[in-house]
Design a protein around this motif. Structure first.
Motif, mmCIF file in Angstrom:
data_model
loop_
_atom_site.group_PDB
_atom_site.id
_atom_site.type_symbol
_atom_site.label_atom_id
_atom_site.label_comp_id
_atom_site.label_asym_id
_atom_site.label_seq_id
_atom_site.Cartn_x
_atom_site.Cartn_y
_atom_site.Cartn_z
ATOM 1 N N LEU A 57 11.033 10.589 -1.947
ATOM 2 C CA LEU A 57 10.450 9.272 -2.213
ATOM 3 C C LEU A 57 11.381 8.153 -2.392
ATOM 4 C CD1 LEU A 57 7.582 10.836 -4.642
ATOM 5 C CD2 LEU A 57 7.447 10.558 -2.100
ATOM 6 N N ASP A 58 12.521 8.383 -3.128
ATOM 7 C CA ASP A 58 13.320 7.260 -3.390
ATOM 8 C C ASP A 58 14.009 6.716 -2.251
ATOM 9 O OD1 ASP A 58 12.898 7.827 -6.252
ATOM 10 O OD2 ASP A 58 14.683 9.028 -6.668
ATOM 11 N N LEU A 59 14.189 7.704 -1.424
ATOM 12 C CA LEU A 59 14.806 6.946 -0.237
ATOM 13 C C LEU A 59 14.035 6.413 0.759
ATOM 14 C CD1 LEU A 59 16.869 10.379 0.967
ATOM 15 C CD2 LEU A 59 17.818 8.025 0.271
ATOM 16 N N GLU A 60 12.596 6.581 0.576
ATOM 17 C CA GLU A 60 11.649 5.860 1.351
ATOM 18 C C GLU A 60 11.311 4.622 0.635
ATOM 19 O OE1 GLU A 60 7.171 6.170 3.248
ATOM 20 O OE2 GLU A 60 8.163 8.139 2.436
ATOM 21 N N GLU A 61 11.470 4.656 -0.694
ATOM 22 C CA GLU A 61 11.128 3.520 -1.540
ATOM 23 C C GLU A 61 12.191 2.466 -1.170
ATOM 24 O OE1 GLU A 61 9.951 1.933 -5.887
ATOM 25 O OE2 GLU A 61 10.139 4.204 -5.526
ATOM 26 N N ALA A 62 13.465 2.944 -1.174
ATOM 27 C CA ALA A 62 14.696 2.148 -0.832
ATOM 28 C C ALA A 62 14.653 1.443 0.366
ATOM 29 C CB ALA A 62 16.075 2.936 -0.862
ATOM 30 N N ALA A 63 14.128 2.213 1.395
ATOM 31 C CA ALA A 63 13.762 1.745 2.776
ATOM 32 C C ALA A 63 12.853 0.565 2.796
ATOM 33 C CB ALA A 63 13.387 2.720 3.856
ATOM 34 N N LEU B 134 0.905 -1.078 0.031
ATOM 35 C CA LEU B 134 0.068 0.025 -0.159
ATOM 36 C C LEU B 134 0.956 1.282 -0.129
ATOM 37 C CD1 LEU B 134 -2.837 -1.179 2.522
ATOM 38 C CD2 LEU B 134 -2.952 -1.089 -0.117
ATOM 39 N N ARG B 135 1.862 1.101 0.722
ATOM 40 C CA ARG B 135 2.718 2.326 1.008
ATOM 41 C C ARG B 135 3.437 2.648 -0.354
ATOM 42 N NH1 ARG B 135 2.904 7.220 1.606
ATOM 43 N NH2 ARG B 135 4.850 8.357 2.221
ATOM 44 N N LEU B 136 3.694 1.560 -1.237
ATOM 45 C CA LEU B 136 4.578 1.808 -2.691
ATOM 46 C C LEU B 136 3.535 2.463 -3.341
ATOM 47 C CD1 LEU B 136 6.789 -1.720 -2.802
ATOM 48 C CD2 LEU B 136 7.569 0.776 -2.479
ATOM 49 N N GLU B 137 2.104 1.999 -3.419
ATOM 50 C CA GLU B 137 1.372 2.506 -4.221
ATOM 51 C C GLU B 137 1.158 4.038 -4.053
ATOM 52 O OE1 GLU B 137 -0.212 1.284 -6.955
ATOM 53 O OE2 GLU B 137 0.300 -0.951 -6.551
ATOM 54 N N MET B 138 1.082 4.395 -2.680
ATOM 55 C CA MET B 138 1.166 5.744 -2.311
ATOM 56 C C MET B 138 2.289 6.619 -2.983
ATOM 57 S SD MET B 138 -0.332 5.102 1.498
ATOM 58 C CE MET B 138 -0.363 6.777 2.055
ATOM 59 N N LEU B 139 3.496 6.037 -2.945
ATOM 60 C CA LEU B 139 4.547 6.649 -3.188
ATOM 61 C C LEU B 139 4.479 6.850 -4.767
ATOM 62 C CD1 LEU B 139 7.553 4.802 -1.070
ATOM 63 C CD2 LEU B 139 6.539 7.265 -0.834
ATOM 64 N N GLU B 140 3.972 5.685 -5.404
ATOM 65 C CA GLU B 140 3.962 5.950 -6.919
ATOM 66 C C GLU B 140 2.979 7.350 -7.125
ATOM 67 O OE1 GLU B 140 4.642 5.606 -10.951
ATOM 68 O OE2 GLU B 140 5.859 4.730 -9.137
ATOM 69 N N ALA B 141 1.669 7.299 -6.415
ATOM 70 C CA ALA B 141 0.867 8.276 -6.785
ATOM 71 C C ALA B 141 1.456 9.606 -6.520
ATOM 72 C CB ALA B 141 -0.483 8.162 -6.157
ATOM 73 N N GLU B 142 2.311 9.684 -5.482
ATOM 74 C CA GLU B 142 2.761 11.116 -5.086
ATOM 75 C C GLU B 142 4.026 11.534 -6.089
ATOM 76 O OE1 GLU B 142 4.339 11.714 -1.148
ATOM 77 O OE2 GLU B 142 3.414 9.807 -0.502
ATOM 78 N N ARG B 143 4.729 10.434 -6.611
ATOM 79 C CA ARG B 143 5.608 10.616 -7.821
ATOM 80 C C ARG B 143 4.824 11.151 -9.158
ATOM 81 N NH1 ARG B 143 7.744 6.025 -7.328
ATOM 82 N NH2 ARG B 143 9.867 6.713 -6.154
ATOM 83 N N LYS B 144 3.982 10.417 -9.495
ATOM 84 C CA LYS B 144 3.155 10.943 -10.537
ATOM 85 C C LYS B 144 2.511 12.351 -10.367
ATOM 86 C CE LYS B 144 1.777 6.333 -12.278
ATOM 87 N NZ LYS B 144 0.378 5.302 -12.355
ATOM 88 N N GLU B 145 2.178 12.565 -9.347
ATOM 89 C CA GLU B 145 1.479 14.004 -9.040
ATOM 90 C C GLU B 145 2.712 15.012 -8.984
ATOM 91 O OE1 GLU B 145 -1.019 17.316 -8.485
ATOM 92 O OE2 GLU B 145 -1.369 15.059 -8.994
ATOM 93 N N PHE B 146 3.889 14.673 -8.535
ATOM 94 C CA PHE B 146 4.917 15.711 -8.539
ATOM 95 C C PHE B 146 5.291 15.928 -10.023
ATOM 96 C CE2 PHE B 146 6.271 14.149 -4.223
ATOM 97 C CZ PHE B 146 5.887 15.201 -3.472
ATOM 98 N N LEU C 60 11.604 19.363 -8.246
ATOM 99 C CA LEU C 60 11.018 17.930 -8.640
ATOM 100 C C LEU C 60 12.175 16.922 -8.174
ATOM 101 C CD1 LEU C 60 9.197 15.788 -9.882
ATOM 102 C CD2 LEU C 60 10.318 16.149 -12.105
ATOM 103 N N ARG C 61 13.228 17.091 -8.510
ATOM 104 C CA ARG C 61 14.663 16.219 -8.168
ATOM 105 C C ARG C 61 14.573 15.955 -6.568
ATOM 106 N NH1 ARG C 61 17.102 18.453 -12.804
ATOM 107 N NH2 ARG C 61 18.099 20.192 -11.445
ATOM 108 N N ASN C 62 14.494 17.078 -5.827
ATOM 109 C CA ASN C 62 14.658 17.000 -4.407
ATOM 110 C C ASN C 62 13.556 16.378 -3.671
ATOM 111 O OD1 ASN C 62 16.956 18.644 -4.293
ATOM 112 N ND2 ASN C 62 15.766 20.632 -4.234
ATOM 113 N N LEU C 63 12.197 16.442 -4.477
ATOM 114 C CA LEU C 63 11.088 15.743 -4.086
ATOM 115 C C LEU C 63 11.180 14.259 -4.224
ATOM 116 C CD1 LEU C 63 8.302 18.494 -5.148
ATOM 117 C CD2 LEU C 63 9.076 17.876 -2.738
ATOM 118 N N LEU C 64 11.440 13.869 -5.480
ATOM 119 C CA LEU C 64 11.770 12.587 -5.831
ATOM 120 C C LEU C 64 12.823 11.773 -5.082
ATOM 121 C CD1 LEU C 64 11.402 12.930 -9.707
ATOM 122 C CD2 LEU C 64 9.713 11.984 -8.018
#
Length: 533
Positions: free
Chosen positions: A523-529, A490-502, A516-520
């Motif tokens: 998200l990348d760090l959280e997805e890596a975790a 669920l969290r990965l799906e939420m991250l993907e939605a955030e990424r698309k919105e950014f 955009l790069r800072n925001l992504l």
């Protein structure tokens, strides 16, 4: 010069592309690249690309040793110092003498000094070959520790023997007693340079606290350390390995950004250089063959089979003898070291692949001696080195997967690691919960919303339980997702939605690319975790 640079650049690009294709179709990239190089050398019109020794020893070798050293475990190497020492020091010397005797009796043109030079050239298994093939086959960690430790240090032994034998072959006064002094000086100089420069680099990187600059400093460090050690007549190999082990051990003190960046950078560098080295090996065929005009094919065949068989047989005999003989002679070894499985011992004995360093040493042999006479048997020496390198790569590389399957050599490292990680995660979660309680107690009443500690405790509990859930039944077995798997999905799906919105906001002009790069990145760090496994 421009043509040579263009040729090397073409080899570099093609090697990475071929490696990518091999990885895509789950084919052994080292073997595919060597075969591709051999086949390319047979195509008319393709000019010979002669391997430059300086390119290998000062450009390719240092960063690969550095990368292997960073990934190695100092604790594991220290725990296995006796077997690694026997493999990295004793075995290259034994191979040097054995191959020297065989080559001297099978190649009439070789003097005993030239034959020993050949023995020193083909003595060390290659760090690139052992790591590349071993990683793909998923060998148990104990085997990889022995092979990795051996390949990190045996170049220093073999190259020192090479210098002594070569000096005698070209007419420079040299004795084996002076050779021992040369080796001691090289080892001491390498340790001193590696340790001191490694300490300085660690201090500077900590002081900088800048992940980008820290990674850049790490990229140039192996070249500088290798060159400096060689300038003071130390071992560049030992210096790079010592510094890399030191910095790898202290990497826990770096920031998370530096560790993430270093890991990504060195994986890419490793892939590029390994691919380049293996393709370059195969491309040496035209150069090697061109120097054999007028030499008896029968002599070459007999010598090739004899030298290759000697290299393989000496390693097998040495590994088995010095695995079990010390156990019979020493009670302390029997009590402190577990008895190795014969299957594991055979895998270590069979994984003696030679590589690009041996070819570089062979091409570095001068064409003439100090008296002006042609170096005795140089074309045969280079050809036999090529036979040993390609022969061991193809023979061992092609047969190891089958041998591992037949001998049922399976690694339980994944399960053991999971158990250790789960236990460590539990202890870490307890420490985190205790620290949270301390922090809340220090706050003024009402300064923290009641919801905040609840969220943090729930997150901490989820991380603690996730490691143990991974050790239990799979989602398929229990018929539904575990709580950790559900949270992650669920969290990965939420991250993907955030990424698309950014990205959509950037495309609409609401934010610029830097934002955009800072925001992504967050998200990348959280997805890596979430994808830490």
């Amino acid at each position: 010069m421009v043509d040579v640079s263009a040729s090397l650049l073409a080899v570099l690009v093609v090697s990475v592309l071929l490696s990518a294709i091999a990885r895509r179709y789950d084919v052994s990239a080292p073997l595919a690249l060597v075969v591709a190089g051999l086949l390319a050398g047979l195509i008319p019109g393709i000019g010979a690309i002669e391997l430059e020794p300086e390119l290998v020893l000062f450009v390719i070798l240092p960063p690969l040793l550095w990368s292997a050293g960073l990934e190695s475990s100092y604790v594991a190497l220290r725990r296995n110092v006796r077997p690694i020492g026997l493999l990295a020091v004793g075995l290259p010397l034994a191979t040097t003498f054995a191959v020297g005797v065989v080559a001297f009796h099978t190649v009439p043109e070789l003097t005993i000094a030239a034959a020993l030079t050949l023995g020193a050239i083909v003595a060390p298994p290659d760090a690139v070959s052992a790591a590349a093939v071993g990683r793909r086959l998923g060998l148990p960690r104990q085997i990889m520790t022995l092979l990795g430790g051996e390949s990190l240090l045996n170049d220093a032994t073999a190259l020192t023997a090479y210098k002594v034998a070569l000096a005698a072959a070209i007419g420079t006064a040299a004795t084996w007693s002076s050779g021992l002094g040369t080796f001691a000086l090289a080892a001491a100089g390498g340790v001193l340079v590696g340790g001191s420069v490694g300490w300085i680099i660690d201090y500077v990187r900590t002081w900088l606290d800048d992940p980008l600059v820290e990674s850049a400093l790490g990229l140039v460090a192996p070249f500088f350390i290798y060159f400096l050690a060689e300038q003071v007549h130390g071992s560049g190999v030992i210096a790079v390995v010592v510094a890399a082990l030191m910095l790898g051990q202290r990497s826990t003190r770096a920031t998370y950004a530096t560790r993430l960046q270093d890991a990504a950078v060195w994986r890419a560098v490793q892939l590029v250089l390994e691919s380049f080295a293996f393709l370059l090996i195969g491309l040496q065929l035209p150069t090697v063959v061109s120097e054999l005009a007028g030499i008896s094919a029968r002599t070459l065949l007999v010598a090739s089979v004899s030298v290759l068989a000697t290299v393989i047989a000496v390693r097998i005999a040495w590994v088995f003898a010095f695995t079990y003989l010390p156990r019979r002679l020493s009670r302390r070894i029997r009590e402190t070291e577990p008895r190795p499985r014969p299957a594991h011992v055979f895998i270590v004995a069979w994984a003696g692949m030679r590589g690009v360093v041996s070819l570089a040493a062979a091409f570095a042999v001068p064409a003439t001696t100090l008296s002006g006479e042609p170096f005795p048997g140089r074309p045969q020496l280079v050809f036999l080195t090529f036979v040993v390198v390609v022969g061991t790569l193809l023979l061992h590389g092609l047969t190891l997967p089958w041998i591992i399957k037949v001998l049922d050599v399976q690694s339980d490292d994944i399960h053991r690691d999971a158990l250790e990680a789960a236990a460590a995660q539990t202890r870490a979660a307890q420490a985190a919960a205790q620290r949270l309680d301390e922090l809340i107690a220090e706050q003024k009443p009402g300064s923290i919303h009641d919801y905040t500690p609840k969220v943090l405790r729930a997150w901490n509990e989820r991380r603690s339980q996730a490691a143990w859930e991974e050790l239990g039944r799979s989602d398929e077995e229990i018929g539904q997702e575990s709580p950790a798997a559900t949270f992650r999905r669920l969290r990965l799906e939420m991250l993907e939605a955030e990424r698309k919105e950014f990205i959509a906001q950037r495309d609409a002009g609401a934010i610029d690319d830097e934002v955009l790069r800072n925001l992504l990145r967050g998200l990348d760090l959280e997805e890596a975790a979430l994808n830490r496994d």
